[in-house]
Motif scaffolding. Structure first.
Motif, PDB file in Angstrom:
ATOM      1  N   ALA A 264       0.821  -1.211   0.000  1.00  0.00           N
ATOM      2  CA  ALA A 264       0.000   0.000   0.000  1.00  0.00           C
ATOM      3  C   ALA A 264       0.857   1.263   0.000  1.00  0.00           C
ATOM      4  CB  ALA A 264      -0.933  -0.003   1.207  1.00  0.00           C
ATOM      5  N   GLY A 265       2.179   1.090  -0.125  1.00  0.00           N
ATOM      6  CA  GLY A 265       3.067   2.236  -0.155  1.00  0.00           C
ATOM      7  C   GLY A 265       3.445   2.778   1.202  1.00  0.00           C
ATOM      8  N   ILE A 266       3.227   1.993   2.259  1.00  0.00           N
ATOM      9  CA  ILE A 266       3.519   2.409   3.624  1.00  0.00           C
ATOM     10  C   ILE A 266       4.671   1.572   4.160  1.00  0.00           C
ATOM     11  CG2 ILE A 266       2.625   2.715   5.957  1.00  0.00           C
ATOM     12  CD1 ILE A 266       1.262   4.431   3.838  1.00  0.00           C
ATOM     13  N   THR A 267       5.720   2.230   4.633  1.00  0.00           N
ATOM     14  CA  THR A 267       6.870   1.524   5.205  1.00  0.00           C
ATOM     15  C   THR A 267       6.696   1.399   6.714  1.00  0.00           C
ATOM     16  OG1 THR A 267       8.346   2.373   3.494  1.00  0.00           O
ATOM     17  CG2 THR A 267       9.370   1.535   5.513  1.00  0.00           C
ATOM     18  N   LEU A 268       6.649   0.176   7.193  1.00  0.00           N
ATOM     19  CA  LEU A 268       6.580  -0.090   8.630  1.00  0.00           C
ATOM     20  C   LEU A 268       7.901  -0.679   9.095  1.00  0.00           C
ATOM     21  CD1 LEU A 268       3.040  -1.742   9.034  1.00  0.00           C
ATOM     22  CD2 LEU A 268       3.707   0.592   9.621  1.00  0.00           C
ATOM     23  N   PRO A 269       8.265  -0.438  10.365  1.00  0.00           N
ATOM     24  CA  PRO A 269       9.458  -1.101  10.911  1.00  0.00           C
ATOM     25  C   PRO A 269       9.233  -2.596  11.043  1.00  0.00           C
ATOM     26  CG  PRO A 269       8.348   0.206  12.594  1.00  0.00           C
ATOM     27  CD  PRO A 269       7.648   0.485  11.308  1.00  0.00           C
ATOM     28  N   ARG A 270      10.253  -3.328  11.435  1.00  0.00           N
ATOM     29  CA  ARG A 270      10.206  -4.790  11.357  1.00  0.00           C
ATOM     30  C   ARG A 270       9.452  -5.458  12.498  1.00  0.00           C
ATOM     31  NH1 ARG A 270       9.235  -9.182  11.093  1.00  0.00           N
ATOM     32  NH2 ARG A 270      10.153 -10.873   9.854  1.00  0.00           N
ATOM     33  N   THR A 271       9.585  -4.955  13.723  1.00  0.00           N
ATOM     34  CA  THR A 271       9.012  -5.673  14.858  1.00  0.00           C
ATOM     35  C   THR A 271       7.628  -5.144  15.231  1.00  0.00           C
ATOM     36  OG1 THR A 271       9.968  -4.195  16.522  1.00  0.00           O
ATOM     37  CG2 THR A 271      11.328  -6.044  15.761  1.00  0.00           C
ATOM     38  N   ALA A 272       6.856  -5.980  15.929  1.00  0.00           N
ATOM     39  CA  ALA A 272       5.515  -5.568  16.346  1.00  0.00           C
ATOM     40  C   ALA A 272       5.565  -4.350  17.256  1.00  0.00           C
ATOM     41  CB  ALA A 272       4.811  -6.739  17.045  1.00  0.00           C
ATOM     42  N   ALA A 273       6.514  -4.324  18.197  1.00  0.00           N
ATOM     43  CA  ALA A 273       6.612  -3.185  19.115  1.00  0.00           C
ATOM     44  C   ALA A 273       6.927  -1.902  18.357  1.00  0.00           C
ATOM     45  CB  ALA A 273       7.670  -3.456  20.183  1.00  0.00           C
ATOM     46  N   ALA A 274       7.849  -1.986  17.391  1.00  0.00           N
ATOM     47  CA  ALA A 274       8.197  -0.800  16.623  1.00  0.00           C
ATOM     48  C   ALA A 274       7.056  -0.383  15.699  1.00  0.00           C
ATOM     49  CB  ALA A 274       9.465  -1.049  15.817  1.00  0.00           C
ATOM     50  N   GLN A 275       6.273  -1.343  15.197  1.00  0.00           N
ATOM     51  CA  GLN A 275       5.114  -0.999  14.376  1.00  0.00           C
ATOM     52  C   GLN A 275       4.067  -0.259  15.196  1.00  0.00           C
ATOM     53  OE1 GLN A 275       3.815  -4.599  12.391  1.00  0.00           O
ATOM     54  NE2 GLN A 275       5.671  -4.710  11.147  1.00  0.00           N
ATOM     55  N   TYR A 276       3.936  -0.633  16.455  1.00  0.00           N
ATOM     56  CA  TYR A 276       3.031   0.119  17.325  1.00  0.00           C
ATOM     57  C   TYR A 276       3.519   1.554  17.479  1.00  0.00           C
ATOM     58  CZ  TYR A 276       0.449   1.510  21.500  1.00  0.00           C
ATOM     59  OH  TYR A 276      -0.349   2.189  22.395  1.00  0.00           O
ATOM     60  N   ALA A 277       4.830   1.722  17.614  1.00  0.00           N
ATOM     61  CA  ALA A 277       5.387   3.060  17.758  1.00  0.00           C
ATOM     62  C   ALA A 277       5.224   3.882  16.483  1.00  0.00           C
ATOM     63  CB  ALA A 277       6.871   2.980  18.125  1.00  0.00           C
ATOM     64  N   ALA A 278       5.035   3.200  15.350  1.00  0.00           N
ATOM     65  CA  ALA A 278       4.887   3.892  14.073  1.00  0.00           C
ATOM     66  C   ALA A 278       3.425   4.022  13.662  1.00  0.00           C
ATOM     67  CB  ALA A 278       5.665   3.148  12.993  1.00  0.00           C
ATOM     68  N   SER A 279       2.529   3.900  14.613  1.00  0.00           N
ATOM     69  CA  SER A 279       1.096   3.968  14.336  1.00  0.00           C
ATOM     70  C   SER A 279       0.422   4.875  15.353  1.00  0.00           C
ATOM     71  CB  SER A 279       0.469   2.565  14.396  1.00  0.00           C
ATOM     72  OG  SER A 279       1.113   1.677  13.501  1.00  0.00           O
ATOM     73  N   ARG A 280      -0.769   5.283  15.057  1.00  0.00           N
ATOM     74  CA  ARG A 280      -1.521   6.126  15.982  1.00  0.00           C
ATOM     75  C   ARG A 280      -2.567   5.281  16.690  1.00  0.00           C
ATOM     76  NH1 ARG A 280      -4.143  11.495  13.766  1.00  0.00           N
ATOM     77  NH2 ARG A 280      -1.942  12.096  13.867  1.00  0.00           N
ATOM     78  N   ARG A 281      -2.436   5.195  17.991  1.00  0.00           N
ATOM     79  CA  ARG A 281      -3.383   4.409  18.775  1.00  0.00           C
ATOM     80  C   ARG A 281      -4.753   5.061  18.734  1.00  0.00           C
ATOM     81  NH1 ARG A 281      -2.390   2.820  25.069  1.00  0.00           N
ATOM     82  NH2 ARG A 281      -4.547   2.405  25.650  1.00  0.00           N
ATOM     83  N   ILE A 282      -5.790   4.240  18.577  1.00  0.00           N
ATOM     84  CA  ILE A 282      -7.154   4.742  18.501  1.00  0.00           C
ATOM     85  C   ILE A 282      -8.038   3.952  19.448  1.00  0.00           C
ATOM     86  CG2 ILE A 282      -6.890   5.503  16.095  1.00  0.00           C
ATOM     87  CD1 ILE A 282      -8.429   2.986  15.288  1.00  0.00           C
ATOM     88  N   ASP A 283      -9.190   4.517  19.715  1.00  0.00           N
ATOM     89  CA  ASP A 283     -10.157   3.844  20.576  1.00  0.00           C
ATOM     90  C   ASP A 283     -10.777   2.666  19.832  1.00  0.00           C
ATOM     91  OD1 ASP A 283     -13.286   3.822  21.615  1.00  0.00           O
ATOM     92  OD2 ASP A 283     -11.814   4.106  23.202  1.00  0.00           O
ATOM     93  N   PHE A 284     -11.122   1.615  20.547  1.00  0.00           N
ATOM     94  CA  PHE A 284     -11.724   0.445  19.923  1.00  0.00           C
ATOM     95  C   PHE A 284     -12.991   0.805  19.150  1.00  0.00           C
ATOM     96  CE2 PHE A 284      -8.909  -1.742  22.768  1.00  0.00           C
ATOM     97  CZ  PHE A 284      -8.616  -2.923  22.119  1.00  0.00           C
ATOM     98  N   LYS A 285     -13.730   1.771  19.645  1.00  0.00           N
ATOM     99  CA  LYS A 285     -14.981   2.148  18.972  1.00  0.00           C
ATOM    100  C   LYS A 285     -14.733   2.738  17.592  1.00  0.00           C
ATOM    101  CE  LYS A 285     -16.308   4.875  22.343  1.00  0.00           C
ATOM    102  NZ  LYS A 285     -15.318   4.565  23.397  1.00  0.00           N
ATOM    103  N   GLN A 286     -13.499   3.181  17.329  1.00  0.00           N
ATOM    104  CA  GLN A 286     -13.176   3.802  16.048  1.00  0.00           C
ATOM    105  C   GLN A 286     -12.453   2.852  15.105  1.00  0.00           C
ATOM    106  OE1 GLN A 286     -10.824   7.009  17.614  1.00  0.00           O
ATOM    107  NE2 GLN A 286     -12.574   8.388  17.789  1.00  0.00           N
ATOM    108  N   ALA A 287     -12.303   1.578  15.506  1.00  0.00           N
ATOM    109  CA  ALA A 287     -11.552   0.628  14.686  1.00  0.00           C
ATOM    110  C   ALA A 287     -12.219   0.435  13.328  1.00  0.00           C
ATOM    111  CB  ALA A 287     -11.453  -0.713  15.402  1.00  0.00           C
TER     112      ALA A 287
END
Length: 350
Positions: A264-287
């Motif tokens: 999709a043209g989006i570069t994510l880091p390799r590990t799950a923890a780092a991918q979390y750091a490269a994302s914006r946390r949202i509320d479950f209701k907005q998933a």
């Protein structure tokens, strides 16, 4: 200094998502399905500012991070931003169950000995980012000096000392064999290497592309360390259960999400923890479909699994050695931590 106590996530309720039924078999669950929610014990609240680097540093802290990030050679603005994101998600009111305080998560005793009056207003206030951010950089420089004679990467030794103490780094001659510290160092190092700047939440079209890419990989075998932006690959040795991916061409959980979003043209880091750091946390209701579902006990060190939400109670993931990429129920693991939306970043400096 940082909180080494894992947060105990409690399943606190059930809510329904609209099902995006990927197959006829999944349609059997009906038009809606209950999905476990989580009491996210994160002082940053339901809508914290997203991670640094792949997401812009909040504008009110950009100058502080830029200036403090040049306190000593081992500290850079990108590394400091990644650390602050991991520690508090840039929430100046964050407070951990163990007592760590503020945007930099200083323990009171550490603040007493290392906190500085960064804005020269006559007070050393752990809750004031103008004091806490430069104090964090100064403290990083202090521990960097304390472990300067230890072999290995100076920045990684510094981060390990910041997390576990200089004594532990000296004792083991480098990053100590503590799983939490090792994950902490890896997550911040990975995040600090991501493009920084004004990030944009991925579009619905990009999320759809990522889901489609992941669906085409259903049936590929799990391979510990396997998967990259080009597709399935052989992995490495060894998983916590001792399974090697070195002879298996496939994906682990974060390898799959990295590949899907690369399409999709989006570069994510390799590990799950780092991918979390490269994302914006949202509320479950907005998933929404395409969001990433994270599992673990804490942002900095406890995230161990990630999947791609597809709607209803389902995600696409590579669960564990001996399995294949598949649709899994979101409640298939009992330590659901957060939902987060990947961020498309520019290469602009903080």
């Amino acid at each position: 200094m940082t909180d080494l106590t894992s947060e105990n996530q409690q399943m606190t309720g059930w809510r329904s998502f609209a099902v995006r039924a990927p197959t006829a078999a999944i349609l059997a669950v009906g038009a809606t399905a209950a999905v476990a929610g989580a009491a996210l014990l994160q002082a940053a609240g339901e809508d914290p500012v997203g991670a640094a680097l792949s997401l812009a540093v909040p504008s009110e802290y950009q100058d502080l991070v830029e200036e403090a990030g040049r306190t000593c050679p081992e500290v850079t603005p990108d590394l400091l931003a990644a650390l602050l994101s991991q520690e508090s998600r840039f929430d100046p009111e964050a407070q951990s169950p163990a007592g760590a305080q503020g945007i930099a998560q200083f323990m009171p005793s550490t603040w007493e000995s290392h906190g500085i009056d960064g804005n020269s207003d006559g007070k050393r206030d752990v809750w004031d980012p103008e004091d806490a951010i430069p104090s964090s950089a100064r403290y990083l420089c202090t521990v960097a000096e304390e472990v300067s004679d230890v072999p290995g990467d100076k920045q990684q030794n510094m981060l390990a000392a910041y997390n576990a103490g200089s004594g532990a780094v000296k004792k083991y001659g480098g990053i100590p064999p503590y799983k939490e510290t090792q994950t902490y160092v890896r997550a911040i190092t990975d995040a600090s290497k991501q493009p920084s700047g004004s990030g944009r939440i991925v579009s619905g079209g990009q999320a759809k592309t990522a889901i489609s890419a992941a669906e085409k990989m259903i049936g590929k075998p799990y391979s510990w360390g396997g998967g990259n932006a080009a597709g399935p690959s052989t992995g490495i040795c060894c998983s916590p259960s001792g399974k090697s991916g070195a002879s298996i061409t496939g994906f682990d959980c974060s390898g799959l999400t990295l590949y899907a979003y690369a399409k999709a043209g989006i570069t994510l880091p390799r590990t799950a923890a780092a991918q979390y750091a490269a994302s914006r946390r949202i509320d479950f209701k907005q998933a929404r479909p395409g969001d990433l579902i994270f599992y673990g006990s804490s942002a900095a060190a406890g995230i161990h699994h990630v999947g791609i939400y597809v709607g209803g109670p389902y995600m696409i993931d590579a669960p564990r050695p001996g399995t294949q990429v598949r649709y899994s129920r979101i409640d298939s693991m009992d330590d659901l931590y957060a939902v987060a939306r990947p961020v498309h970043a520019s290469s602009k400096e903080i």
